[in-house]
Write a protein that holds these residues in place. Structure first.
Motif, PDB file in Angstrom:
ATOM      1  N   TYR A  55     -30.777 -27.770  22.244  1.00 21.71           N
ATOM      2  CA  TYR A  55     -31.475 -28.571  21.236  1.00 21.71           C
ATOM      3  C   TYR A  55     -32.450 -27.753  20.400  1.00 21.71           C
ATOM      4  O   TYR A  55     -32.984 -28.256  19.416  1.00 21.71           O
ATOM      5  CB  TYR A  55     -32.227 -29.723  21.911  1.00 21.71           C
ATOM      6  CG  TYR A  55     -31.295 -30.772  22.464  1.00 21.71           C
ATOM      7  CD1 TYR A  55     -30.970 -31.898  21.714  1.00 21.71           C
ATOM      8  CD2 TYR A  55     -30.692 -30.602  23.707  1.00 21.71           C
ATOM      9  CE1 TYR A  55     -30.093 -32.847  22.202  1.00 21.71           C
ATOM     10  CE2 TYR A  55     -29.805 -31.556  24.208  1.00 21.71           C
ATOM     11  CZ  TYR A  55     -29.507 -32.676  23.445  1.00 21.71           C
ATOM     12  OH  TYR A  55     -28.626 -33.612  23.935  1.00 21.71           O
TER      13      TYR A  55
ATOM     14  N   ARG B 154     -35.924 -37.014  10.886  1.00 24.07           N
ATOM     15  CA  ARG B 154     -34.663 -36.569  11.482  1.00 24.07           C
ATOM     16  C   ARG B 154     -33.499 -37.416  10.969  1.00 24.07           C
ATOM     17  O   ARG B 154     -32.434 -36.878  10.631  1.00 24.07           O
ATOM     18  CB  ARG B 154     -34.747 -36.640  13.005  1.00 24.07           C
ATOM     19  CG  ARG B 154     -33.562 -35.976  13.694  1.00 24.07           C
ATOM     20  CD  ARG B 154     -33.680 -36.027  15.197  1.00 24.07           C
ATOM     21  NE  ARG B 154     -33.537 -37.400  15.720  1.00 24.07           N
ATOM     22  CZ  ARG B 154     -33.538 -37.696  17.014  1.00 24.07           C
ATOM     23  NH1 ARG B 154     -33.712 -36.747  17.917  1.00 24.07           N
ATOM     24  NH2 ARG B 154     -33.395 -38.949  17.411  1.00 24.07           N
ATOM     25  N   ASP B 155     -33.691 -38.723  10.901  1.00 21.65           N
ATOM     26  CA  ASP B 155     -32.645 -39.599  10.357  1.00 21.65           C
ATOM     27  C   ASP B 155     -32.362 -39.254   8.897  1.00 21.65           C
ATOM     28  O   ASP B 155     -31.197 -39.260   8.460  1.00 21.65           O
ATOM     29  CB  ASP B 155     -33.068 -41.064  10.468  1.00 21.65           C
ATOM     30  CG  ASP B 155     -33.043 -41.569  11.903  1.00 21.65           C
ATOM     31  OD1 ASP B 155     -32.415 -40.902  12.762  1.00 21.65           O
ATOM     32  OD2 ASP B 155     -33.650 -42.619  12.168  1.00 21.65           O
TER      33      ASP B 155
ATOM     34  N   ARG C 185     -30.326 -36.031   8.888  1.00 22.41           N
ATOM     35  CA  ARG C 185     -28.971 -36.266   9.397  1.00 22.41           C
ATOM     36  C   ARG C 185     -28.125 -36.999   8.356  1.00 22.41           C
ATOM     37  O   ARG C 185     -26.939 -36.670   8.142  1.00 22.41           O
ATOM     38  CB  ARG C 185     -29.036 -37.060  10.697  1.00 22.41           C
ATOM     39  CG  ARG C 185     -27.672 -37.330  11.308  1.00 22.41           C
ATOM     40  CD  ARG C 185     -27.786 -38.078  12.611  1.00 22.41           C
ATOM     41  NE  ARG C 185     -28.119 -37.220  13.738  1.00 22.41           N
ATOM     42  CZ  ARG C 185     -29.146 -37.373  14.547  1.00 22.41           C
ATOM     43  NH1 ARG C 185     -30.002 -38.372  14.333  1.00 22.41           N
ATOM     44  NH2 ARG C 185     -29.351 -36.555  15.549  1.00 22.41           N
ATOM     45  N   THR C 186     -28.714 -37.993   7.698  1.00 22.26           N
ATOM     46  CA  THR C 186     -27.992 -38.750   6.677  1.00 22.26           C
ATOM     47  C   THR C 186     -27.649 -37.865   5.482  1.00 22.26           C
ATOM     48  O   THR C 186     -26.532 -37.902   4.950  1.00 22.26           O
ATOM     49  CB  THR C 186     -28.818 -39.959   6.227  1.00 22.26           C
ATOM     50  OG1 THR C 186     -29.066 -40.809   7.344  1.00 22.26           O
ATOM     51  CG2 THR C 186     -28.109 -40.740   5.132  1.00 22.26           C
TER      52      THR C 186
ATOM     53  N   SER D 253     -22.224 -33.690   8.332  1.00 21.51           N
ATOM     54  CA  SER D 253     -21.658 -32.754   9.308  1.00 21.51           C
ATOM     55  C   SER D 253     -22.407 -31.425   9.337  1.00 21.51           C
ATOM     56  O   SER D 253     -22.271 -30.637  10.284  1.00 21.51           O
ATOM     57  CB  SER D 253     -20.182 -32.496   8.996  1.00 21.51           C
ATOM     58  OG  SER D 253     -20.036 -31.926   7.704  1.00 21.51           O
TER      59      SER D 253
ATOM     60  N   PHE E 149     -25.607 -31.186   9.573  1.00 23.10           N
ATOM     61  CA  PHE E 149     -26.854 -31.355  10.329  1.00 23.10           C
ATOM     62  C   PHE E 149     -26.744 -30.686  11.687  1.00 23.10           C
ATOM     63  O   PHE E 149     -25.781 -30.898  12.436  1.00 23.10           O
ATOM     64  CB  PHE E 149     -27.172 -32.838  10.514  1.00 23.10           C
ATOM     65  CG  PHE E 149     -28.415 -33.085  11.336  1.00 23.10           C
ATOM     66  CD1 PHE E 149     -29.669 -32.940  10.769  1.00 23.10           C
ATOM     67  CD2 PHE E 149     -28.316 -33.437  12.679  1.00 23.10           C
ATOM     68  CE1 PHE E 149     -30.818 -33.158  11.526  1.00 23.10           C
ATOM     69  CE2 PHE E 149     -29.452 -33.660  13.444  1.00 23.10           C
ATOM     70  CZ  PHE E 149     -30.713 -33.525  12.864  1.00 23.10           C
ATOM     71  N   ASP E 150     -27.720 -29.867  12.001  1.00 21.71           N
ATOM     72  CA  ASP E 150     -27.813 -29.194  13.299  1.00 21.71           C
ATOM     73  C   ASP E 150     -29.217 -29.459  13.823  1.00 21.71           C
ATOM     74  O   ASP E 150     -30.201 -29.002  13.227  1.00 21.71           O
ATOM     75  CB  ASP E 150     -27.576 -27.691  13.130  1.00 21.71           C
ATOM     76  CG  ASP E 150     -27.589 -26.935  14.462  1.00 21.71           C
ATOM     77  OD1 ASP E 150     -28.227 -27.405  15.427  1.00 21.71           O
ATOM     78  OD2 ASP E 150     -26.972 -25.844  14.524  1.00 21.71           O
ATOM     79  N   ILE E 151     -29.326 -30.200  14.936  1.00 20.00           N
ATOM     80  CA  ILE E 151     -30.643 -30.585  15.428  1.00 20.00           C
ATOM     81  C   ILE E 151     -31.495 -29.374  15.773  1.00 20.00           C
ATOM     82  O   ILE E 151     -32.724 -29.388  15.630  1.00 20.00           O
ATOM     83  CB  ILE E 151     -30.526 -31.534  16.633  1.00 20.00           C
ATOM     84  CG1 ILE E 151     -31.879 -32.199  16.912  1.00 20.00           C
ATOM     85  CG2 ILE E 151     -29.990 -30.798  17.868  1.00 20.00           C
ATOM     86  CD1 ILE E 151     -31.811 -33.346  17.886  1.00 20.00           C
TER      87      ILE E 151
ATOM     88  N   PHE F  31     -32.991 -28.318  12.514  1.00 21.13           N
ATOM     89  CA  PHE F  31     -33.997 -29.303  12.120  1.00 21.13           C
ATOM     90  C   PHE F  31     -35.303 -29.044  12.871  1.00 21.13           C
ATOM     91  O   PHE F  31     -36.389 -29.069  12.292  1.00 21.13           O
ATOM     92  CB  PHE F  31     -33.501 -30.721  12.401  1.00 21.13           C
ATOM     93  CG  PHE F  31     -34.582 -31.762  12.288  1.00 21.13           C
ATOM     94  CD1 PHE F  31     -35.000 -32.218  11.042  1.00 21.13           C
ATOM     95  CD2 PHE F  31     -35.205 -32.275  13.426  1.00 21.13           C
ATOM     96  CE1 PHE F  31     -36.017 -33.177  10.929  1.00 21.13           C
ATOM     97  CE2 PHE F  31     -36.211 -33.224  13.331  1.00 21.13           C
ATOM     98  CZ  PHE F  31     -36.622 -33.673  12.073  1.00 21.13           C
TER      99      PHE F  31
END
Length: 612
Positions: free
Chosen positions: A379, A568-569, A572-573, A577, A579-581, A584
């Motif tokens: 993570y 974060r939302d 991600r939105t 694809s 998006f990499d947590i 972030f």
């Protein structure tokens, strides 16, 4: 919770208003040019930051020690404590106003990279400090001495855990600081007199708790007091010859104990004039105090009514989730709060209230840290190098201390980060509550976030900055992240503990705004607290009384978490694809602590870059 050493409203000249408004004590190398200057305006900002940092160190020997820079040309700092006098406080206000004028002259359109966030973050702290300085003439905001504020509460632990002893000179400096401790106590007492003359007297229950702790410190036999024992133990460990115990006892007897006696007499004299009202609205300019405190801690302008409403809604949502898990585990009768109390009272979740039981508890927490450490690379792209210790809250202050807090380690690793847990009574910390506390205070919470900031290439002034909305919000987000990582897959009671703590942060929104904006009494707040989450009344009282002396701070946790989740939302939105947590988390953590509106801009920049 982050333990910074100095709290809002202390009359420390060294950290000035910046320390009282979000500066966390974190160790960094000796003063060096700030990193990141790549344009003339970047260089100008770097020079200003270095000047501000230098002034902070010049005026705060305690900060120099906490940062590990009380060596070389600053070695003399180790013999002194901060000046807590009214003259020093006024000088600090002047420096803050000067810094504000200089910051406003920076052309932000010419700043590059992280310097945009660096400038905005420091500017926020200095602006809020300036507003408080111009609005209030009191030395405490709100109280210079309470169960959680005042040097009597902070200096003994500071001397034991941050004043290093390697040589005879270090031991001599310790003795000098013992002598200075008496002066600091008297300066705090003078601040109390100054503020009480303006109608600022803590509630009776705050004075009563402060007096319990002051008397405990005064009445401990001098020879066994940690003020003496710490010096004796550490000089012996280093083989430093000398009659250190005798000299420390003499300093305490001649100087420290009489100063404590004077402060005790002062607070006892205030008791007949104290009221039982919990909120700060009763104080001169009390409504303004609460508004500015909320902005300081939450870094938002949300009004108390909205905060109260959000708290009630979150309690309902989180309680519904807890209800489902409790029923699945056979706890079906009563309210959620009553069933959580049943868990508190169940002996199978309780460690023995003995030194052996407390040692076992800390050993179990260390195992949780090791297990979480192994999961972090899934993570997080960047991980801290700093180690983490888990320690007991010192017995002398555990009566009024919170359940847990984190203290920064040093950048060079000489002093690890420390998660302190309050073990005054193990009944208050049943096993099902402990994982989420560890994730909050340790990893992936405060220790991870603060260590990354210390190890990042930030200007020194930014390395030590802390914003409660950002930092406590991150730590609460880290609790939620642990759920998403699956750590409670086979631990339903641990998950109940996480939901309990989430409800608890909703309770804080309701209770803090209730007392300071809606006229709630201490007793009303305690009842709401215990009815909602079932905690023992002793814990509820400690928490509620904390909110009384740090108005607004308790609101920063949940409001900050909601912002981290929202951002974060948003990322991600926007990225889908892409998006990499892990990236972030890098984007939000590596630029260091910042006000939440600045974090929003920072994440927007990350989204824009990741989209190309």
């Amino acid at each position: 919770m982050l333990k910074t050493g100095l709290k809002a409203g202390t009359a420390s000249a060294g950290l000035a208003a910046l320390s009282s408004l979000g500066m966390a004590r974190a160790a960094t190398p000796a003063a060096a040019p700030s990193a990141g200057a790549s344009s003339p305006e970047d260089a100008r900002l770097a020079a200003l930051f270095d000047t501000m940092m230098g002034a902070m160190l010049d005026h705060s020997p305690e900060t120099a020690t906490a940062l590990g820079v009380d060596t070389g040309k600053r070695a003399n700092a180790k013999y002194h404590l901060d000046d807590r006098s009214q003259a020093a406080w006024n000088e600090a206000k002047t420096r803050n106003a000067r810094d504000l004028a200089a910051l406003r002259k920076i052309d932000t359109t010419r700043l590059t990279g992280n310097n945009r966030w660096n400038h905005a973050s420091i500017l926020f702290s200095v602006e809020v400090a300036d507003e408080m300085n111009r609005t209030f003439s009191t030395l405490g905001t709100p109280y210079a001495v309470s169960q959680l504020t005042g040097c009597y509460q902070s200096i003994p632990d500071f001397l034991d855990s941050q004043h290093t002893i390697e040589t005879s000179a270090d031991a001599q400096a310790y003795l000098a600081r013992l002598d200075a401790f008496a002066t600091a106590i008297d300066q705090d007492s003078e601040a109390v007199r100054h503020d009480s003359a303006q109608g600022v007297i803590p509630p009776d229950f705050v004075l009563a708790k402060a007096l319990i702790q002051l008397k405990a410190l005064r009445d401990t036999p001098v020879a066994s007091s940690n003020l003496v024992a710490s010096l004796v133990r550490r000089t012996a460990a280093k083989g430093i010859a000398g009659n250190w115990g005798e000299r420390a006892q003499a300093a305490c007897t001649a100087r420290v104990l009489p100063a404590l006696d004077r402060q005790i007499t002062l607070l006892e004299g205030l008791l007949p004039h104290a009221v039982h009202t919990a909120g700060v609205a009763r104080l001169p300019k009390g409504e303004e105090l609460y508004r500015i405190s909320l902005r300081n801690y939450t870094t938002s302008d949300m009004d108390p009514e909205e905060i109260h409403r959000i708290g009630l809604e979150l309690i309902a949502q989180q309680s519904a989730q807890a209800d489902e898990i409790l029923k699945a585990q056979g706890y079906t009768k009563g309210t959620v709060g009553q069933r959580l109390r049943a868990l508190y009272d169940d002996p199978k979740f309780r460690y023995p209230n003995t030194d052996e039981g407390k040692d076992k508890l800390i050993a179990d927490l260390n195992q949780q840290v090791v297990a979480m450490q192994a999961r972090l690379p899934e993570y997080f792209h960047t991980l801290p190098k700093a180690k983490l210790d888990i320690r007991r809250v010192p017995k002398a202050v555990e009566a009024g201390a919170p359940g847990g807090y984190y203290q920064n380690g040093s950048l060079d690793g000489a002093r690890p980060g420390a998660f302190y847990i309050n073990l005054r009574d193990t009944a208050e910390v049943p096993s099902w509550t402990l994982p989420t506390l560890t994730y909050h205070e340790g990893i992936p919470g405060h220790h991870l976030q603060l260590s990354l900031a210390q190890e990042a290439g930030l200007p020194m002034l930014r390395k030590i900055q802390f914003f409660s909305g950002y930092g406590e919000g991150w730590a609460l987000y880290a609790e939620q992240l642990a759920v998403e990582m699956g750590v409670y897959k086979d631990d339903p009671f641990g998950h109940i503990g996480q939901l309990h703590d989430s409800i608890f942060r909703g309770v804080r929104l309701v209770v803090d705004s209730g007392m300071h904006a809606k006229g709630w009494s201490r007793e009303q707040a305690v009842k709401f607290y215990t009815d909602t989450i079932g905690d023992p009344e002793t814990m509820a009282i400690t928490e509620v009384e904390r909110y009384c002396v740090w108005p607004g701070q308790a609101c920063s946790y949940m409001l900050g978490k909601l912002d981290w989740l929202r951002l974060r939302d948003k990322a991600r939105t926007a990225l889908g694809s892409r998006f990499d947590i892990r990236l972030f988390h890098d984007a939000g953590l590596l630029p260091g602590a910042m006000p939440l509106p600045v974090l929003d801009q920072c994440i927007d920049a990350y989204i824009a870059k990741a989209s190309t």
